[in-house]
Write an enzyme that holds these catalytic residues in place. Structure first.
Site, short mmCIF file in Angstrom:
data_model
loop_
_atom_site.label_atom_id
_atom_site.label_comp_id
_atom_site.label_asym_id
_atom_site.label_seq_id
_atom_site.Cartn_x
_atom_site.Cartn_y
_atom_site.Cartn_z
N LYS A 41 -8.41 -2.24 7.27
CA LYS A 41 -7.28 -1.59 7.17
C LYS A 41 -6.91 -0.54 8.54
CE LYS A 41 -4.70 1.92 4.53
NZ LYS A 41 -4.35 2.26 3.35
N GLU A 65 -0.13 -3.58 -4.24
CA GLU A 65 -0.95 -2.62 -4.14
C GLU A 65 -0.52 -1.59 -4.95
OE1 GLU A 65 -2.95 0.35 -0.87
OE2 GLU A 65 -2.78 -1.62 -0.37
N THR A 94 -5.56 3.60 -1.80
CA THR A 94 -6.25 4.96 -1.74
C THR A 94 -7.56 4.93 -2.83
OG1 THR A 94 -3.99 5.22 -1.70
CG2 THR A 94 -5.31 7.23 -1.65
#
Length: 197
Positions: A132, A43, A72
């Site tokens: 998450k 990621e 993000t």
């Protein structure tokens, strides 16, 4: 790969190295080390300079060997830019319903951030492919994850925040589906750990 296939691949790998580094050059070096260690998913966070451009470059260069995701991601607009660049999954530190919708419009997995049971349930009901759990270390790490997984066994969880060489074994034993390993990727020499570390 479609959404289901990407999710299966991520779960098979069992960990998502998160690359939040200060330069594209360091990210490329870390990606090469991750692939050499046999991990075929990573990621790229939007905090990396020119992250969308970097994702496009990494997909072009390593797309046959790896699943490249964007992290993000804070808005649907940002998610669309990442997916246009080739990102195969989207991760966010928080829960934003339009971002979930944007990812699913393109058949791309989305992993929004949540922490409390209410947030986790809301994310799951909104269609999160995995939730998450962030920042899991701030509320007890493995103990919190085990407590959360008890009443929510159906929720696929991706804990992050505070996962390191000391905590990874305990977190892996909580029944979570995948572990996000941002702290481990700052030092390329420790990338040989997995869920059985």
């Amino acid at each position: 790969m479609n959404r289901a296939a990407v999710c299966r691949h991520i779960e098979e790998v069992g960990m998502v190295p998160v690359l939040r580094l200060p330069s594209q050059e360091l990210v490329i070096r870390a990606v090469e080390a991750i692939l050499a260690a046999g991990v075929s998913v990573f990621e790229i966070t939007m905090t990396v300079p020119r992250a969308v451009e970097l994702i496009r470059s990494l997909v072009d260069r390593f797309g046959e060997r790896a699943v490249v995701g964007a992290g993000t991601v804070l808005s649907a607009e940002n998610a669309r830019a990442c997916m246009d660049a080739g990102a195969q999954f989207i991760v966010s530190p928080g829960l934003d319903l339009p971002t979930i919708e944007a990812a699913h419009e393109r058949d791309v997995p989305i992993m929004p951030g949540a922490l409390t049971p209410t947030e986790v349930i809301t994310a799951w009901k909104a269609g999160a492919d995995m939730v998450k759990i962030f920042p899991c270390s701030a509320v007890g790490g493995a103990k919190y994850l085990k407590a959360l997984k008890g009443p929510l066994p159906q929720v696929k969880m991706l804990p992050t925040g505070g996962v390191n060489l000391t905590t990874v074994r305990g977190i892996a034993q909580t029944g979570v589906n995948v572990i996000s390993v941002g702290a481990l990727t700052h030092s390329v020499s420790v990338l040989d750990i997995g869920l059985d570390a």
